[in-house]
Design a protein around this motif. Sequence first.
Motif, mmCIF file in Angstrom:
data_model
loop_
_atom_site.group_PDB
_atom_site.id
_atom_site.type_symbol
_atom_site.label_atom_id
_atom_site.label_comp_id
_atom_site.label_asym_id
_atom_site.label_seq_id
_atom_site.Cartn_x
_atom_site.Cartn_y
_atom_site.Cartn_z
ATOM 1 N N GLU A 187 0.851 -1.182 0.000
ATOM 2 C CA GLU A 187 0.000 0.000 0.000
ATOM 3 C C GLU A 187 0.892 1.238 0.000
ATOM 4 N N LYS A 188 0.409 2.312 -0.576
ATOM 5 C CA LYS A 188 1.152 3.563 -0.515
ATOM 6 C C LYS A 188 1.309 3.986 0.941
ATOM 7 N N ALA A 189 2.458 4.601 1.236
ATOM 8 C CA ALA A 189 2.722 5.030 2.608
ATOM 9 C C ALA A 189 3.441 6.372 2.597
ATOM 10 N N THR A 190 3.232 7.146 3.631
ATOM 11 C CA THR A 190 3.950 8.408 3.785
ATOM 12 C C THR A 190 5.272 8.156 4.487
ATOM 13 N N LYS A 191 6.168 9.114 4.385
ATOM 14 C CA LYS A 191 7.455 9.006 5.066
ATOM 15 C C LYS A 191 7.255 8.875 6.570
ATOM 16 N N GLU A 192 6.266 9.578 7.083
ATOM 17 C CA GLU A 192 6.004 9.529 8.524
ATOM 18 C C GLU A 192 5.557 8.133 8.960
ATOM 19 N N TYR A 206 14.682 10.165 -0.110
ATOM 20 C CA TYR A 206 13.517 9.551 -0.754
ATOM 21 C C TYR A 206 12.223 10.101 -0.177
ATOM 22 N N ASP A 207 11.216 10.184 -1.042
ATOM 23 C CA ASP A 207 9.919 10.709 -0.616
ATOM 24 C C ASP A 207 8.756 9.787 -0.964
ATOM 25 N N VAL A 208 8.998 8.770 -1.800
ATOM 26 C CA VAL A 208 7.928 7.868 -2.228
ATOM 27 C C VAL A 208 8.149 6.507 -1.577
ATOM 28 N N PHE A 209 7.130 6.041 -0.854
ATOM 29 C CA PHE A 209 7.253 4.792 -0.105
ATOM 30 C C PHE A 209 6.006 3.937 -0.277
ATOM 31 N N ALA A 210 6.201 2.640 -0.015
ATOM 32 C CA ALA A 210 5.087 1.698 0.082
ATOM 33 C C ALA A 210 5.324 0.850 1.313
ATOM 34 N N GLN A 211 4.252 0.242 1.805
ATOM 35 C CA GLN A 211 4.373 -0.574 3.007
ATOM 36 C C GLN A 211 3.495 -1.812 2.863
ATOM 37 N N CYS A 212 4.003 -2.929 3.341
ATOM 38 C CA CYS A 212 3.249 -4.177 3.292
ATOM 39 C C CYS A 212 2.117 -4.139 4.304
ATOM 40 N N GLY A 213 0.920 -4.466 3.831
ATOM 41 C CA GLY A 213 -0.230 -4.493 4.725
ATOM 42 C C GLY A 213 -0.221 -5.663 5.686
ATOM 43 N N ALA A 218 8.689 -1.655 4.913
ATOM 44 C CA ALA A 218 8.665 -0.471 4.053
ATOM 45 C C ALA A 218 9.502 -0.702 2.801
ATOM 46 N N TYR A 219 9.073 -0.074 1.691
ATOM 47 C CA TYR A 219 9.769 -0.176 0.413
ATOM 48 C C TYR A 219 9.954 1.206 -0.195
ATOM 49 N N TRP A 220 11.124 1.376 -0.858
ATOM 50 C CA TRP A 220 11.397 2.602 -1.601
ATOM 51 C C TRP A 220 12.426 2.265 -2.680
ATOM 52 N N LYS A 221 12.660 3.182 -3.595
ATOM 53 C CA LYS A 221 13.584 2.938 -4.703
ATOM 54 C C LYS A 221 15.019 3.158 -4.246
ATOM 55 N N GLY A 222 15.544 2.150 -3.557
ATOM 56 C CA GLY A 222 16.867 2.265 -2.972
ATOM 57 C C GLY A 222 17.973 1.780 -3.897
ATOM 58 N N ALA A 223 19.078 1.374 -3.294
ATOM 59 C CA ALA A 223 20.290 1.043 -4.043
ATOM 60 C C ALA A 223 20.099 -0.138 -4.980
ATOM 61 N N HIS A 224 19.203 -1.062 -4.647
ATOM 62 C CA HIS A 224 19.024 -2.262 -5.457
ATOM 63 C C HIS A 224 17.931 -2.103 -6.510
ATOM 64 N N HIS A 225 17.337 -0.923 -6.609
ATOM 65 C CA HIS A 225 16.174 -0.766 -7.487
ATOM 66 C C HIS A 225 16.506 -1.025 -8.950
ATOM 67 N N ASP A 226 17.669 -0.592 -9.423
ATOM 68 C CA ASP A 226 18.012 -0.783 -10.836
ATOM 69 C C ASP A 226 18.072 -2.264 -11.200
ATOM 70 N N ARG A 227 18.640 -3.064 -10.316
ATOM 71 C CA ARG A 227 18.715 -4.509 -10.575
ATOM 72 C C ARG A 227 17.318 -5.123 -10.612
ATOM 73 N N LEU A 228 16.473 -4.733 -9.683
ATOM 74 C CA LEU A 228 15.108 -5.258 -9.651
ATOM 75 C C LEU A 228 14.309 -4.768 -10.856
ATOM 76 N N GLU A 229 14.531 -3.513 -11.225
ATOM 77 C CA GLU A 229 13.841 -2.951 -12.389
ATOM 78 C C GLU A 229 14.201 -3.732 -13.650
ATOM 79 N N ALA A 230 15.446 -4.174 -13.760
ATOM 80 C CA ALA A 230 15.872 -4.948 -14.921
ATOM 81 C C ALA A 230 15.135 -6.284 -14.993
ATOM 82 N N ILE A 231 14.942 -6.935 -13.838
ATOM 83 C CA ILE A 231 14.194 -8.197 -13.798
ATOM 84 C C ILE A 231 12.758 -7.972 -14.247
#
Length: 241
Positions: A187-192, A206-213, A218-231
């Motif tokens: 689900e979408k989540a705020t930084k707070e 980072y300002d855009v986050f998601a969180q598992c219900g 918490a999830y955000w486009k961190g250091a591993h995002h490019d590798r995951l994006e490629a998959i």
Amino acid sequence: MNGPEIHVAFAPELRLFVPHERRSGATAVGTDGASTLGHVVESLGVPLPEVGALVVNGRETPVSYIPTAGDSVEVRPVARPQQVPGAPLRFLLDVHLGTLARRLRLLGVDAAYESTDLGDPALAALSAAEKRVLLSRDRGLLRRRELWAGAYIYSTRPDDQLRDVLARFAPGLAPWTRCTACNGLLEKATKEQVADQLEGGTQRSYDVFAQCGECGRAYWKGAHHDRLEAIVERALTEFGA
């Protein structure tokens, strides 16, 4: 066995399951006159979840058929994409397929997985209770009668494993919608809302986050995002959304 002799030929896709002497054309098989054709095929090494059709003397025949002398049997592989009737397409992966489970979840595919070994009886029972397709490289596990549905994972390489599952079952893909840790929906989540999981640098960058219900991760486009994006991009390019 001293009963009726039949001749069985396996499709090339299934020959890795049978002894070398049975990999080239039809070979003679002695039966006991009482076992089903499905039992005979499994006794030769092929798990029934990998069998698409049994053709006896030119006619498709159920696994419950009792072979008779002189039968000519063709064992075909599962047709792709494979249709799984009776439930939404969901998977259950055994303890050895953790990377594949995470990649399926990354693509939004419902993939249950436990990092501890539940044991074959419990996995098969869970597959039946939740109507999940059990994915495994354990041929014995795929022969368990209580199994609802199953599929053998042919490769040991996660890239090939993922491609094989997507090609075989054609699941709907919805990337970035499931928790790769627990399979819950994001689900979408705020930084707070996720501040207690963030280090200082992440808070600032980072300002855009998601969180598992389910588990709250918490999830955000961190250091591993490019590798995951490629998959994700490879999967979408080859198999679509």
